[in-house]
Design a protein around this motif. Structure first.
Motif, PDB file in Angstrom:
ATOM      1  N   ASN A 186      15.983  64.425 100.209  1.00 31.55           N
ATOM      2  CA  ASN A 186      16.503  65.685  99.671  1.00 31.55           C
ATOM      3  C   ASN A 186      16.906  65.577  98.207  1.00 31.55           C
ATOM      4  OD1 ASN A 186      16.319  67.732 101.588  1.00 31.55           O
ATOM      5  ND2 ASN A 186      18.080  66.987 102.737  1.00 31.55           N
ATOM      6  N   MET A 187      16.600  64.466  97.547  1.00 32.66           N
ATOM      7  CA  MET A 187      17.039  64.300  96.159  1.00 32.66           C
ATOM      8  C   MET A 187      16.537  65.415  95.262  1.00 32.66           C
ATOM      9  SD  MET A 187      16.368  61.321  93.310  1.00 32.66           S
ATOM     10  CE  MET A 187      15.158  62.306  92.400  1.00 32.66           C
ATOM     11  N   ARG A 207      18.851  58.057  95.587  1.00 32.45           N
ATOM     12  CA  ARG A 207      17.613  58.107  94.819  1.00 32.45           C
ATOM     13  C   ARG A 207      16.422  58.216  95.766  1.00 32.45           C
ATOM     14  NH1 ARG A 207      15.356  52.797  91.594  1.00 32.45           N
ATOM     15  NH2 ARG A 207      13.539  53.737  90.623  1.00 32.45           N
ATOM     16  N   GLY A 208      15.503  59.106  95.463  1.00 30.51           N
ATOM     17  CA  GLY A 208      14.283  59.229  96.258  1.00 30.51           C
ATOM     18  C   GLY A 208      13.494  57.940  96.230  1.00 30.51           C
ATOM     19  N   MET A 209      12.674  57.745  97.241  1.00 29.67           N
ATOM     20  CA  MET A 209      11.965  56.481  97.400  1.00 29.67           C
ATOM     21  C   MET A 209      10.982  56.190  96.287  1.00 29.67           C
ATOM     22  SD  MET A 209      11.023  56.059 101.366  1.00 29.67           S
ATOM     23  CE  MET A 209      11.149  57.808 101.736  1.00 29.67           C
ATOM     24  N   MET A 210      10.610  57.214  95.522  1.00 26.28           N
ATOM     25  CA  MET A 210       9.692  56.943  94.411  1.00 26.28           C
ATOM     26  C   MET A 210      10.173  57.642  93.147  1.00 26.28           C
ATOM     27  SD  MET A 210       6.891  59.727  94.369  1.00 26.28           S
ATOM     28  CE  MET A 210       7.786  61.246  94.031  1.00 26.28           C
ATOM     29  N   ALA A 211      11.452  58.016  93.140  1.00 27.06           N
ATOM     30  CA  ALA A 211      11.981  58.716  91.978  1.00 27.06           C
ATOM     31  C   ALA A 211      12.244  57.729  90.837  1.00 27.06           C
ATOM     32  CB  ALA A 211      13.255  59.446  92.358  1.00 27.06           C
ATOM     33  N   THR A 212      12.037  58.175  89.621  1.00 30.99           N
ATOM     34  CA  THR A 212      12.405  57.377  88.455  1.00 30.99           C
ATOM     35  C   THR A 212      13.904  57.555  88.192  1.00 30.99           C
ATOM     36  OG1 THR A 212      11.974  59.210  86.972  1.00 30.99           O
ATOM     37  CG2 THR A 212      10.128  57.737  87.425  1.00 30.99           C
ATOM     38  N   TYR A 213      14.437  56.681  87.336  1.00 29.24           N
ATOM     39  CA  TYR A 213      15.849  56.822  86.971  1.00 29.24           C
ATOM     40  C   TYR A 213      16.096  58.212  86.362  1.00 29.24           C
ATOM     41  CZ  TYR A 213      15.691  51.688  87.272  1.00 29.24           C
ATOM     42  OH  TYR A 213      15.507  50.401  87.686  1.00 29.24           O
ATOM     43  N   GLN A 214      15.154  58.649  85.527  1.00 36.36           N
ATOM     44  CA  GLN A 214      15.358  59.946  84.880  1.00 36.36           C
ATOM     45  C   GLN A 214      15.375  61.086  85.891  1.00 36.36           C
ATOM     46  OE1 GLN A 214      13.694  60.801  80.970  1.00 36.36           O
ATOM     47  NE2 GLN A 214      12.822  62.681  81.790  1.00 36.36           N
ATOM     48  N   GLU A 215      14.515  61.008  86.896  1.00 34.48           N
ATOM     49  CA  GLU A 215      14.517  62.058  87.922  1.00 34.48           C
ATOM     50  C   GLU A 215      15.830  62.055  88.697  1.00 34.48           C
ATOM     51  OE1 GLU A 215       9.734  62.452  88.838  1.00 34.48           O
ATOM     52  OE2 GLU A 215      10.872  60.843  89.774  1.00 34.48           O
ATOM     53  N   LEU A 216      16.352  60.864  88.997  1.00 27.23           N
ATOM     54  CA  LEU A 216      17.650  60.777  89.673  1.00 27.23           C
ATOM     55  C   LEU A 216      18.730  61.431  88.820  1.00 27.23           C
ATOM     56  CD1 LEU A 216      19.571  59.679  91.870  1.00 27.23           C
ATOM     57  CD2 LEU A 216      19.622  57.514  90.616  1.00 27.23           C
ATOM     58  N   LEU A 217      18.711  61.122  87.525  1.00 29.36           N
ATOM     59  CA  LEU A 217      19.742  61.673  86.638  1.00 29.36           C
ATOM     60  C   LEU A 217      19.561  63.176  86.457  1.00 29.36           C
ATOM     61  CD1 LEU A 217      19.982  58.702  84.123  1.00 29.36           C
ATOM     62  CD2 LEU A 217      21.691  59.403  85.813  1.00 29.36           C
ATOM     63  N   MET A 218      18.328  63.663  86.506  1.00 27.99           N
ATOM     64  CA  MET A 218      18.119  65.112  86.425  1.00 27.99           C
ATOM     65  C   MET A 218      18.672  65.796  87.678  1.00 27.99           C
ATOM     66  SD  MET A 218      16.977  65.839  83.521  1.00 27.99           S
ATOM     67  CE  MET A 218      16.474  67.551  83.655  1.00 27.99           C
ATOM     68  N   SER A 219      18.579  65.135  88.829  1.00 30.99           N
ATOM     69  CA  SER A 219      19.151  65.710  90.051  1.00 30.99           C
ATOM     70  C   SER A 219      20.675  65.693  89.971  1.00 30.99           C
ATOM     71  CB  SER A 219      18.644  64.956  91.282  1.00 30.99           C
ATOM     72  OG  SER A 219      17.281  65.281  91.504  1.00 30.99           O
ATOM     73  N   ALA A 220      21.239  64.629  89.410  1.00 36.29           N
ATOM     74  CA  ALA A 220      22.683  64.609  89.165  1.00 36.29           C
ATOM     75  C   ALA A 220      23.063  65.751  88.218  1.00 36.29           C
ATOM     76  CB  ALA A 220      23.101  63.267  88.562  1.00 36.29           C
ATOM     77  N   GLU A 221      22.203  65.971  87.224  1.00 33.14           N
ATOM     78  CA  GLU A 221      22.450  67.038  86.252  1.00 33.14           C
ATOM     79  C   GLU A 221      22.467  68.412  86.934  1.00 33.14           C
ATOM     80  OE1 GLU A 221      22.883  66.116  83.052  1.00 33.14           O
ATOM     81  OE2 GLU A 221      22.921  68.057  82.017  1.00 33.14           O
ATOM     82  N   TYR A 222      21.619  68.605  87.945  1.00 34.70           N
ATOM     83  CA  TYR A 222      21.619  69.865  88.709  1.00 34.70           C
ATOM     84  C   TYR A 222      23.007  70.120  89.291  1.00 34.70           C
ATOM     85  CZ  TYR A 222      17.073  72.189  89.256  1.00 34.70           C
ATOM     86  OH  TYR A 222      15.954  72.945  89.053  1.00 34.70           O
ATOM     87  N   ILE A 223      23.572  69.078  89.912  1.00 32.57           N
ATOM     88  CA  ILE A 223      24.904  69.221  90.517  1.00 32.57           C
ATOM     89  C   ILE A 223      25.945  69.472  89.426  1.00 32.57           C
ATOM     90  CG2 ILE A 223      26.693  68.012  91.842  1.00 32.57           C
ATOM     91  CD1 ILE A 223      24.372  66.402  93.162  1.00 32.57           C
TER      92      ILE A 223
END
Lengths: 339, 339, 339, 339
Positions: A186-187, A207-223
């Motif tokens: 659900n990341m 972190r999603g199983m194939m997410a990059t660090y930037q994608e993880l941080l963009m999801s944090a940014e959503y929150i």
């Protein structure tokens, strides 16, 4: 942001592009070479859509120089974020140990395990009430009843609860839950992230199983962009070609995310390895790399666990591991800084 | 299912395992070797949890022989599924061409493009009203208003509509939408899949960027196990190490999924390549591999598109492509079968 | 080995298969189910070619139960291998620190760095004389002269030398080199492996960027099957989707390879991270996971290094790191065993 | 090339960098922003080492704008390369069909298959004499004798031969071989590439299982920079997370490599799929994507093949496939160009 133009770009289109960029508040620098012309943009490019520019006929490529996230970015928030949860905290030098069963199965099960992990030194209790399973025929969790059993275990032990929320409309059920977990699958469930961002709850974002660090941080940014600053990043293993482990724990995530962001970082050695005897070495590696804490699955009868039995540690082994982790954490505290 | 035991397994535990398997309705065969003992299970193993067995002390490994999906499995449903949508159908030898803009932006935009793609030979209209975007600062779609504009375009052209649903609680808004699309990032949003499965709508299920064929089929199974048999599988590119393309289109998905499942298969050459000039060769490759259809992004002003402009084809190029695809599809029809 | 048959296999072909397997010395067990028949083979299957069986018309799939490597397999060699090199050893509880420049550039450079790393606590000296470079226009190493400069540095410091051999016909040049390194890109250069296996040299075998553990062990097996038992496994980062690091260090390799094999395990935190400030946290994580040692790039003027400058540590930082690693290694020695 | 500086770079170091770049013949443009300064280099950057610059204290990141390959680059060689082999040619609109057994096993075997594939329409004969195998216990090929049997088959059929060379010192054995193949595992065996580049032979260069397009082109550049312009690029499947296929054929390689390079492109549908029934659909997809040809394994007794039996086509099926491919290739010839 750097815009690389095709050879011999149409001059009128180029002028249009430059004028438009200037109206967007950019300072524009042009480097004309014999074979290649490059346009450099200076200013806040986080709201300029790379795709819009890349779609132009005269453009060969667009490269981003600045990170597209702001609230999660250490550059704009140099101090480490520390998150208070009940009597404990995540970050700020504390070693957080979140432990418990993969799934909540019964009052007896979750309360027994809660007491065992508390005695062993856990600082928070984990347990799944709503379970994402790849097969519709697998156990899907006890749902609301599971949340109640977790509350009962908290009552008995004082340990704050960490548990997964799978859909936005359940948000009211989690009202008094201490930390809401977002699962790896659900990341990028952006609607869920937005609803979580409108609370002030601590959110453990896997972190999603194939997410990059930037994608993880963009999801944090959503929150965070919805108003909730209390995000905890969690690395739980990435998919690689290796088949002997369920996933591959990426310990580099600790120093790299530490540099890019001010948010605390937790590692999950249970899901990444997928096997009981990998949990201890991966936990040690995580703390040695500088993690703020660990999320570990513990079960008193793993052979009867309704999900993920093979990766659950036995309570005795877990107790020894926590002892070793504290020895390590202390040793780390005495180490010399490296410039 | 095959259970590989550790060396010298405890005999009592082994007996317990065997008895339990028998009560689950399994026929149990034991191969004792000098270095390894293997237990073979015969019967319907789809409801036996591999993890439960793998958690046992005496077990080294468990391997599945049968597929864990049933309703999506060609073995139990040998005939190809054909899905009727308005006056057209997906599967059954038809070449489905779903085309339209990435995002719905305005009535003028979507209706103009709808007419252009219809004239060019498209059989269905695509357009995003709810848009999953990796950045909270990017355009998120027109939402409900976007759905209304799609209805208007359908009214004007007669083309059935394909559009993405992002969260379960929106389901009522999609009541008269022809085909509901599940995006790649939501392929394992199990709560959404269950709600979709409780309708009788055709569901276009996009494969996650790193999902295996089996995971895609398990997500189809989630929908089908709730009662909706109308699932369309969609390959849209997987993440690889290549950076010159957005994703890598996996054309092997066509023959492999065709063998494993009876569901129709659509390919999306726009998202996979991420660049306009890759759409034509990837479309040709998809049809030559045996795909039932394509989903293609078309825009009359791609440089002004609010999302994914670089990959949208221009209407003229699209019209030529459709012509070429029909030439290819006809040539395919004349080919000799290969045993 | 497990052979899964297609439905309703031709009985004559099945009998032929069974007879052939028996002549190969296999014990054959057949589990006949209503939908699937499975043939289990018991015995030494390491010389049975899975492909040959999989090619048969009546066979659906073949799964291997036993590992295809023998000499590298802990099952047949339960004791840890310890390799003596000069006055030091790799494995057996020792913490091996191999350090030095990426490339040998000059006598002054390599001797200066050799003395610095020795003083800091390194136990062996690394330095590349023959350099595999992705571009034909990059510096390719000093070749034979580089080997001589390494010998000079060994003379001055007493540190044994580790350096890469790139092609089999160079073997005589490496006659008095202490440890021969095989680069990640050559992990499956089988001709090179065979020639190395015909010596009795210690071979440091680097894991390919996308190789599985089993593939790494099969390459070790190539060397060992020719007669040389002195193989050191080296994990140096795998290719993943992350672009912020050069590669992703896989620390799970330590506990997993430890279980599968008796060979010592070294980690290379310099090539995996590709950035100087990742070397320390990744080194700590490696030792905490149980590695036998590290290979670290150190340079006194990294901005002038002819290759891989960004990942080389400065001598002072390296000295502090070695001190910290010994603190960690000692703390590890006091930890309680986990069952 | 774009150099992104850290915040507040030391002015003296910056001046040194700029002066050095100018002495390297670069034109230097500086964009100073409030948060970030970017230095753009214009000129021939192919010999500037990114690593050297990235190692500087004041540098945050370096991005390459121009491709690092020149001789393989379409920008500097706009015309398609066409390679003459015997009476046939690769590229230039011709559909090359290279077919034959995986391994040469006996005179009877290779000559029989050679005649069958010639009658079916193959334009060249493939067959392995030196075989790279992951296990030291697998069949390693007939070696020199295998080359002689291929010569015999060429004598009998007139088909030019394609066969793999595994090590540089064997080069004299391949003197009269028509096309020398470099295997995927040797794509970055730079010493082998250099020796091949010193001949004028056509070289069929297979893409590594996880190599990017740029890495493949850099390996072509190794050969070409030594003087041999006759390189044929070959896509043979990349490693992905999918386990139902051996590798995943990347058909996007055709249009992307076509744009980046002038070299001809062959696809290998046999190794990528790893299964006989995938060869036909993948071959069709490859030709529809615009490939110059295919390399296909054919065997008259695949169940007795000494390697890779499961993926070999039977001669009859191959004959039908070639017929279908010509039908497709002709249909392609009539298609309208897409702008």
């Amino acid at each position: 942001m750097i815009v690389i133009l095709k050879n011999n770009p149409d001059q009128e289109q180029l002028n249009n592009l430059i004028n438009w960029l200037k109206t967007m508040g950019m300072e524009v620098n042009i480097s004309k070479g014999t074979t290649q012309t490059v346009v450099g943009l200076v200013g806040d490019t986080s709201k300029i859509d790379m795709d819009l520019i890349a779609a132009l006929d005269i453009v060969e490529d667009v490269k981003r120089v600045q990170e597209p996230y702001k609230k999660a970015n250490r550059k704009f928030h140099p101090e480490d974020t520390v998150i208070k949860v009940g009597d404990t905290q995540i970050g700020g030098g504390n070693l957080t140990i979140i432990a418990g069963p993969c799934s909540v199965e019964s009052e007896e099960q979750v309360c027994t395990i809660a007491k065992l992990v508390k005695d062993a030194g856990a600082t928070m209790l984990r347990g799944g009430a709503f379970k994402p399973r790849t097969s519709p025929y697998s156990f899907q969790g006890l749902g609301e009843e599971g949340l109640n059993l977790l509350r009962e275990a908290r009552e008995q032990t004082g340990l704050p609860i960490v548990t997964e929320i799978m859909k936005a409309e359940d948000i009211d059920l989690f009202d008094d839950i201490d930390v809401l977990q977002v699962g790896a699958r659900n990341m990028q469930n952006f609607d869920l992230l937005k609803v979580l961002g409108s609370t002030d709850k601590p959110i453990l974002l896997k972190r999603g199983m194939m997410a990059t660090y930037q994608e993880l941080l963009m999801s944090a940014e959503y929150i965070m962009s919805e108003g909730d600053p209390n995000v905890i990043l969690c690395e739980r293993g990435i998919r690689t070609f290796e088949t002997q482990t369920r996933n591959t724990l990426d310990v580099s995530a600790v120093p790299v995310l530490r540099k890019l962001s001010h948010l605390p970082i937790i590692l999950d050695p249970s899901h990444s390895g997928g096997k009981r005897d990998l949990v201890a070495p991966l936990s040690m590696a995580s703390v040695a790399a500088g993690a703020d804490g660990l999320e570990i699955e513990v079960h008193n009868h793993p052979e009867k666990a309704l999900s993920d039995g093979p990766q659950a540690m036995l309570p005795d082994a877990f107790a020894t591991l926590v002892e070793n982790l504290h020895t390590l954490h202390e040793a780390m505290g005495k180490m010399k800084p490296i410039n």
